[in-house]
Design an enzyme around this catalytic site. Structure first.
Site, PDB file in Angstrom:
ATOM      1  N   LEU A 100      -9.338  13.695   2.895  1.00 46.04           N
ATOM      2  CA  LEU A 100      -8.053  14.195   3.071  1.00 46.04           C
ATOM      3  C   LEU A 100      -7.388  12.975   3.650  1.00 46.04           C
ATOM      4  O   LEU A 100      -6.280  12.592   3.205  1.00 46.04           O
ATOM      5  CB  LEU A 100      -7.857  15.454   3.860  1.00 46.04           C
ATOM      6  CG  LEU A 100      -8.328  16.762   3.195  1.00 46.04           C
ATOM      7  CD1 LEU A 100      -8.326  17.823   4.425  1.00 46.04           C
ATOM      8  CD2 LEU A 100      -7.392  17.126   1.956  1.00 46.04           C
ATOM      9  N   GLY A 101      -7.990  12.253   4.463  1.00 43.89           N
ATOM     10  CA  GLY A 101      -7.298  11.170   4.893  1.00 43.89           C
ATOM     11  C   GLY A 101      -8.115  10.503   5.963  1.00 43.89           C
ATOM     12  O   GLY A 101      -9.267  10.955   6.382  1.00 43.89           O
ATOM     13  N   GLY A 156      -8.099   7.613   9.756  1.00 42.60           N
ATOM     14  CA  GLY A 156      -7.598   6.697  10.528  1.00 42.60           C
ATOM     15  C   GLY A 156      -8.570   6.176  11.276  1.00 42.60           C
ATOM     16  O   GLY A 156      -9.821   5.954  10.995  1.00 42.60           O
ATOM     17  N   PHE A 185     -10.043   6.417  14.045  1.00 40.13           N
ATOM     18  CA  PHE A 185     -11.190   7.116  14.739  1.00 40.13           C
ATOM     19  C   PHE A 185     -12.193   8.071  13.788  1.00 40.13           C
ATOM     20  O   PHE A 185     -13.098   8.393  14.188  1.00 40.13           O
ATOM     21  CB  PHE A 185     -10.871   8.186  15.760  1.00 40.13           C
ATOM     22  CG  PHE A 185      -9.919   7.350  16.820  1.00 40.13           C
ATOM     23  CD1 PHE A 185     -10.648   6.091  17.464  1.00 40.13           C
ATOM     24  CD2 PHE A 185      -8.648   7.574  17.422  1.00 40.13           C
ATOM     25  CE1 PHE A 185      -9.845   5.282  18.166  1.00 40.13           C
ATOM     26  CE2 PHE A 185      -8.077   6.761  18.004  1.00 40.13           C
ATOM     27  CZ  PHE A 185      -8.698   5.743  18.488  1.00 40.13           C
ATOM     28  N   GLY A 186     -11.726   8.297  12.558  1.00 38.12           N
ATOM     29  CA  GLY A 186     -12.658   8.924  11.844  1.00 38.12           C
ATOM     30  C   GLY A 186     -11.861   9.530  10.673  1.00 38.12           C
ATOM     31  O   GLY A 186     -10.680   9.307  10.580  1.00 38.12           O
ATOM     32  N   VAL A 228     -10.859  12.712   7.883  1.00 34.37           N
ATOM     33  CA  VAL A 228     -10.865  14.133   7.625  1.00 34.37           C
ATOM     34  C   VAL A 228     -11.295  14.633   6.051  1.00 34.37           C
ATOM     35  O   VAL A 228     -10.723  14.017   5.200  1.00 34.37           O
ATOM     36  CB  VAL A 228      -9.313  14.550   7.927  1.00 34.37           C
ATOM     37  CG1 VAL A 228      -9.265  16.219   7.809  1.00 34.37           C
ATOM     38  CG2 VAL A 228      -8.962  14.018   9.129  1.00 34.37           C
ATOM     39  N   LYS A 266     -12.641  17.491  10.652  1.00 36.58           N
ATOM     40  CA  LYS A 266     -12.349  16.084  11.132  1.00 36.58           C
ATOM     41  C   LYS A 266     -13.390  15.310  11.871  1.00 36.58           C
ATOM     42  O   LYS A 266     -14.127  16.231  12.683  1.00 36.58           O
ATOM     43  CB  LYS A 266     -11.159  16.151  12.115  1.00 36.58           C
ATOM     44  CG  LYS A 266     -10.792  14.922  12.668  1.00 36.58           C
ATOM     45  CD  LYS A 266      -9.423  15.399  13.635  1.00 36.58           C
ATOM     46  CE  LYS A 266      -8.735  14.229  13.908  1.00 36.58           C
ATOM     47  NZ  LYS A 266      -7.500  14.151  13.354  1.00 36.58           N
ATOM     48  N   ASP A 287       1.073  13.521  21.570  1.00 34.67           N
ATOM     49  CA  ASP A 287       1.107  12.749  20.174  1.00 34.67           C
ATOM     50  C   ASP A 287       1.836  13.631  19.407  1.00 34.67           C
ATOM     51  O   ASP A 287       1.401  13.613  18.259  1.00 34.67           O
ATOM     52  CB  ASP A 287      -0.272  12.505  19.652  1.00 34.67           C
ATOM     53  CG  ASP A 287      -0.177  10.923  18.764  1.00 34.67           C
ATOM     54  OD1 ASP A 287       0.798  10.469  18.735  1.00 34.67           O
ATOM     55  OD2 ASP A 287      -0.991  10.792  18.135  1.00 34.67           O
TER      56      ASP A 287
END
Ligand SMILES: *[C@@H]1O[C@H](CO)[C@@H](O)[C@H](O)[C@H]1NC(C)=O
Ligand SMILES: *[C@@H]1O[C@H](CO)[C@@H](O)[C@H](O)[C@H]1NC(C)=O
Ligand SMILES: *[C@@H]1O[C@H](CO)[C@@H](O)[C@H](O)[C@H]1NC(C)=O
Ligand SMILES: *[C@@H]1O[C@H](CO)[C@@H](O)[C@H](O)[C@H]1NC(C)=O
Ligand SMILES: *[C@@H]1O[C@H](CO)[C@@H](O)[C@H](O)[C@H]1NC(C)=O
Ligand SMILES: *[C@@H]1O[C@H](CO)[C@@H](O)[C@H](O)[C@H]1NC(C)=O
Ligand SMILES: *[C@@H]1O[C@H](CO)[C@@H](O)[C@H](O)[C@H]1NC(C)=O
Length: 681
Positions: free
Chosen positions: A349-350, A352, A354-355, A357, A372, A468
């Site tokens: 799904l996406g 970044g 750190f990891g 998803v 995730k 965040d």
């Protein structure tokens, strides 16, 4: 007469280095050494043991320079014409955060090696705000710039430029090289890889060429060919070398080798003979095995068996005692593997920093989930975090993305969340969304997120600070209700003890100024970020928008400016085409400004926010200026804000992605900070 003779002696003495340099000066460094006189270092530059000059490390606001120790004669004293010269050097830029470099390096010809008064950041250690652009600088430079400074009309955040007494380049080009005459290939200056550059000046044709290449072979075509006669720019004798600087964003800048020749062609640098940065080496399997067929068969059998066993062990979850007592449902790795079809790319799904998803469908319940995957190098950090999952897993609110469970497998942590098909809010408000949310929908999202935050801050048994809040972390369910995701995750990276892990506690543009000073997240810093969110939902743009007009660059400033001018509806997202409830918009914008106040005590708390939004309480009449964010006008504070980031809190770089997370901010999206902050220097 006698007096003159004395003067002459003084002159001869002073100009000794000049006399030894000739119009055929030449040198070659294939590596450097720290011995005196090998290379003149200045600022924070150092020669590393391996023989590489490191101009700067990735700490903020540094200048580092390395110059050839003596001045060279650059002009024919008979006719004052600059000599031709050619130089070649190998450099690398290793940014602190993968996509964000800061700021760059320059090859420079300058009247001195020290350049007193020059500044770091966008000035590259060559100029300052007063002398930039002044022709009495006598500086010729070729910049390799990794930040887009609008102040100097930079074309992008990855370019090469010719600078004459100024940083407003006389000619610039995106970093690239010609693989052959017809194919230009892009180069990423901040890739960390070694790049070779050539600067050639032809004093007959009055032409400067700049050529780049990722290998030792010099491409036939330069990427910049700029006609200029350097004679009026250069002095008779000049120092040559490199200058690099860092800003809020920082890179380590390295020089591996350098050759130069006056009135001739500089010797080629052979990349293979230059020192290299120690990189984590990949283990190579010994593949060359000269053995008999029988032995090979045996070997193959052993290999297959090992692979089989290895897989088996690898997939087996070794459950440690402490894991058994953790709150929410603990999934097995196998379950999640099946759910995500083996973590297939298609289910992604996406992702970044750190990891990743993944979308998944649980084998038993057939429910859709988002999985995730976080990796964490410190076992200790992971353990502490996992114990926090117990807390997070018990949080329940209709406007929070529910954590369904988790799974640990070695250093990897898999978190299983509700799957929200509509993805994140940023997709609906920034750039060119497919669907334009109506004001009614936006207001509903705002109220939803406010109540989720109130729950986290005040209504649960412990105070939970989100850390965040931003549009990318607000997910929309099928009815377009806002649901806050990723709460508590920022903590994971505070527990991390691996210094190379990017520590993150927020996103640039949403970080409260006090957070950058104290490093301590509070409910007040969440409120600040929520204020930024309110403004962006209403205005349909990011808190800092590089593409905007200068006065609209910083959203808070712009809204405040329009507010005080009595024209606050000017800032409302144009795509709403004027269809909105004016009273609600005023409440939201006013609240946005209140929450964005630089003084934490002036910000409302979430209870007040919710009651204002619900119309239960009347908002105060008077509204004070948001404060430090008034960049430029009150730039002392802003400057402070920009440059006081502790290393742990610099704008989040990609980070906790969730369904369709946002990209890391590009350096260009951050650069307004620099230019703005420096209007005042
Ligand atoms: C400096 O040291 C390097 C590496 O030892 C050597 O290749 C180079 O010739 C030296 N240069 C000068 C000017 O001494
Ligand atoms: C980078 O260099 C500066 C100045 O020399 C030094 O104070 C700082 O500790 C260095 N940072 C790192 C991470 O090495
Ligand atoms: C300097 O200029 C003079 C006159 O134009 C010329 O004769 C001489 O060769 C030049 N010297 C060099 C080193 O180019
Ligand atoms: C700027 O640099 C010049 C030298 O080029 C120096 O004389 C001047 O003091 C510097 N200005 C500031 C404000 O630092
Ligand atoms: C350029 O610098 C010189 C010497 O530092 C100074 O006298 C002059 O006023 C400056 N010119 C401009 C336009 O600032
Ligand atoms: C470099 O560009 C500046 C304007 O950006 C211009 O004033 C100047 O004349 C140019 N210099 C040369 C040597 O062409
Ligand atoms: C500079 O590049 C041009 C092609 O753009 C080439 O004709 C010329 O010979 C080059 N000059 C030098 C000194 O490399």
């Amino acid at each position: 007469m006698k007096k003159n003779f004395g003067l002459l002696l003084v002159f001869v003495f002073l100009s000794y280095p000049l006399l030894v340099s000739s119009q055929f000066d030449e040198f070659l460094y294939s590596g450097f050494n720290a011995l005196k006189g090998n290379i003149s270092l200045n600022g924070v530059a150092e020669v590393e043991n391996i023989g590489v000059v490191r101009l700067t490390n990735d700490t903020r606001r540094l200048i580092g320079r390395a110059f050839y120790p003596s001045a060279l004669k650059f002009k024919n004293s008979t006719n004052g014409k600059a000599f031709s010269f050619s130089t070649s050097f190998a450099f690398a830029i290793v940014p602190e955060y993968p996509k964000l470099g800061g700021h760059g390096l320059a090859f420079a010809l300058a009247p001195s090696k020290e350049l007193p008064g020059a500044l770091p950041i966008q000035y590259l250690g060559l100029f300052n705000a007063t002398d930039v652009g002044n022709y009495s600088n006598h500086i010729f430079a070729v910049e390799f710039d990794t930040v887009q400074d609008f102040e100097f009309g930079d074309i992008n955040d990855n370019h090469v430029g010719i600078d004459i007494d100024s940083l407003r380049s006389n000619s610039s080009a995106p970093a690239a090289y010609f693989a052959d005459k017809s194919s230009k290939v892009d180069l990423n200056l901040k890739s960390g890889n070694v790049i070779l550059a050539w600067v050639d000046y032809d004093s007959v044709r009055n032409l400067v060429n700049v050529t780049l290449s990722p290998s030792s072979t010099k491409p036939e075509l330069p990427i910049i060919s700029y006609p200029v006669d350097l004679s009026p720019i250069l002095l008779d004798s000049m120092f040559i070398g490199f200058s690099a600087s860092t800003g809020l964003l920082a890179s380590s800048h390295y020089i591996f080798g350098w050759s130069f020749k006056m009135n001739g062609v500089a010797q080629d640098l052979e990349l293979s003979s230059l020192p290299t940065l120690p990189v984590p080496t990949k283990k190579n399997l010994p593949l060359t095995i000269g053995v008999s067929v029988a032995a090979s068969v045996f070997l193959l059998a052993v290999i297959f068996l090992s692979i089989y066993l290895f897989r088996k062990i690898k997939n087996a979850d070794v459950i440690e005692d402490w894991e058994l007592n953790i709150g929410p449902h603990r999934f097995t790795y196998e379950e999640l593997k099946v759910a995500t079809k083996g973590f297939r790319e298609k289910e992604l799904l996406g992702f970044g920093g750190f990891g990743r998803v993944y979308k998944g469908k649980l084998p038993n319940s057939k429910a859709h989930v988002a999985v995730k995957q976080l990796s964490h190098e410190s076992k200790q950090g992971l353990r502490e975090f996992v114990s926090e999952i117990a807390t997070i897993g018990r949080l329940r609110h209709r406007n929070l993305v529910q954590l369904q469970g988790w799974c640990r497998r070695r250093g990897d942590l898999l978190l299983v969340y509700d799957y929200l098909p509509n993805g994140s809010l940023d997709k609906f408000i920034f750039e060119e969304p497919k669907v334009i949310l109506t004001w009614e929908q936006r207001f509903k999202i705002i109220k939803g997120i406010a109540s989720a935050l109130l729950y986290l801050h005040e209504e649960w048994e412990q105070i939970v600070i989100h850390r965040d809040i931003k549009a990318g972390n607000v997910l929309l369910d099928s009815e377009l209700n806002g649901r806050l995701g990723d709460f508590g995750l920022a903590k994971l990276y505070e527990h991390g003890s691996n210094p190379t892990t990017t520590h993150v506690v927020g996103t640039l543009g949403y970080l409260a100024p006090e957070l950058t000073r104290t490093g301590k997240a509070t409910t007040g810093s969440d409120v600040f970020a929520f204020g930024a969110l309110l403004l962006e939902i209403t205005c349909g743009r990011r808190p800092i928008e590089p593409k905007a007009l200068p006065e609209e660059l910083v959203l808070v400033d712009w809204v405040w400016d329009r507010w005080t001018a009595g024209r606050v509806f000017d800032v409302v997202d144009r795509r709403l085409e004027g269809e909105f409830d004016e009273a609600e918009v005023v409440v939201v914008l006013k609240l946005g400004l209140m929450c964005s106040n630089s003084t934490p005590t002036v910000r409302p708390n979430m209870k007040q926010v919710v009651s204002y939004l619900d119309g239960e309480a009347k908002m105060p009449e008077a509204l004070s200026a948001p404060g430090e964010y008034e960049a430029g006008k009150n730039s002392e504070g802003f400057d402070d804000f920009v440059h006081s980031y502790p290393s742990s809190s610099l704008g989040k770089v990609s980070s906790y992605s969730f369904p369709g997370d946002v990209e890391a901010p590009t350096a260009s999206s951050l650069s307004p900070f620099f230019s703005k902050a420096h209007n005042s220097l």
